[in-house]
Motif scaffolding. Structure first.
Motif, short mmCIF file in Angstrom:
data_model
loop_
_atom_site.label_atom_id
_atom_site.label_comp_id
_atom_site.label_asym_id
_atom_site.label_seq_id
_atom_site.Cartn_x
_atom_site.Cartn_y
_atom_site.Cartn_z
N VAL A 35 57.37 57.88 42.61
CA VAL A 35 58.27 56.82 43.10
C VAL A 35 57.96 56.89 44.72
CG1 VAL A 35 60.70 56.47 43.79
CG2 VAL A 35 59.92 57.54 41.53
N GLU A 36 57.70 57.53 45.26
CA GLU A 36 57.27 57.47 46.97
C GLU A 36 55.86 57.04 47.14
OE1 GLU A 36 57.75 60.76 45.45
OE2 GLU A 36 60.00 60.79 45.85
N GLY A 37 55.30 56.62 45.79
CA GLY A 37 54.00 55.94 46.05
C GLY A 37 52.75 56.95 46.26
N LYS A 38 52.91 58.25 46.01
CA LYS A 38 51.92 59.02 46.24
C LYS A 38 51.01 59.32 44.92
CE LYS A 38 53.68 61.70 49.91
NZ LYS A 38 53.27 61.37 51.15
N LEU A 39 49.59 59.45 44.89
CA LEU A 39 48.81 59.41 43.97
C LEU A 39 49.00 61.03 43.44
CD1 LEU A 39 47.23 58.23 41.74
CD2 LEU A 39 45.18 58.49 43.46
N ARG A 40 48.95 61.43 41.85
CA ARG A 40 48.87 62.71 41.73
C ARG A 40 47.87 62.61 40.43
NH1 ARG A 40 51.86 66.21 37.93
NH2 ARG A 40 53.28 64.41 37.77
N VAL A 41 46.81 63.51 40.55
CA VAL A 41 45.81 63.55 39.42
C VAL A 41 46.29 64.49 38.34
CG1 VAL A 41 43.55 64.33 38.88
CG2 VAL A 41 43.85 63.15 41.14
N VAL A 42 46.45 63.98 37.12
CA VAL A 42 46.81 64.94 36.23
C VAL A 42 45.68 65.26 35.54
CG1 VAL A 42 48.33 64.87 34.22
CG2 VAL A 42 48.98 63.47 35.83
N TYR A 43 44.64 64.62 35.17
CA TYR A 43 43.44 65.02 34.52
C TYR A 43 42.19 64.38 35.25
CZ TYR A 43 40.13 65.10 30.89
OH TYR A 43 38.61 65.39 30.29
N ASP A 44 41.21 65.06 35.47
CA ASP A 44 39.98 64.40 36.00
C ASP A 44 39.04 65.06 35.18
OD1 ASP A 44 37.73 63.69 37.54
OD2 ASP A 44 39.11 63.71 39.25
N TYR A 45 38.14 63.98 34.80
CA TYR A 45 37.01 64.29 33.80
C TYR A 45 36.05 65.38 34.53
CZ TYR A 45 33.41 61.60 35.97
OH TYR A 45 32.57 61.16 37.01
N LYS A 46 35.93 65.10 35.77
CA LYS A 46 35.01 66.34 36.59
C LYS A 46 35.46 67.56 36.60
CE LYS A 46 34.91 63.18 39.82
NZ LYS A 46 34.88 62.51 41.35
N ASN A 47 36.79 67.80 36.59
CA ASN A 47 37.41 69.21 36.46
C ASN A 47 37.72 69.87 35.22
OD1 ASN A 47 36.95 69.18 39.36
ND2 ASN A 47 38.93 67.86 39.57
N THR A 48 36.89 69.59 34.29
CA THR A 48 37.36 70.01 32.95
C THR A 48 36.41 71.03 32.77
OG1 THR A 48 35.92 68.35 31.97
CG2 THR A 48 38.35 67.87 32.03
#
Length: 92
Positions: free
Chosen positions: A77-90
């Motif tokens: 809601v504050e506009g910050k981006l959070r990475v939940v899943y990234d293909y590079k870090n699997t």
């Protein structure tokens, strides 16, 4: 409601949020919040990867979830981006 459309445009995914503003996602990882009444962009975000956005959804906490070919991300809601899943870090 998520609307998928295919036209001669970069924007392929549109999601109408609870305020009837439109979250638009394109083929290069760009997300724009557009107000159709004022015809203005309210926010413009870019995913950390250049990838085609496949879905946009707003949850009960008013967070915007974005999926693409290379990951799953959420804008708080504050506009910050959070990475939940990234293909590079699997794990392999």
């Amino acid at each position: 409601m998520t609307i998928l459309f295919v036209v001669n445009s970069l924007f392929k995914i549109i999601y109408a949020n609870k305020e009837n503003n439109l979250w638009c996602g394109n083929t290069t990882g760009q997300v724009i919040l557009y107000d159709p009444l004022s015809k203005k962009n309210l926010q413009e975000k870019r995913l950390p990867v250049k990838s085609k956005i496949s879905s946009i959804f707003e949850d009960s906490l008013r967070q915007i979830w974005v999926t693409c070919e290379l990951g799953l991300y959420v804008f708080t809601v504050e506009g910050k981006l959070r990475v939940v899943y990234d293909y590079k870090n699997t794990p392999n």
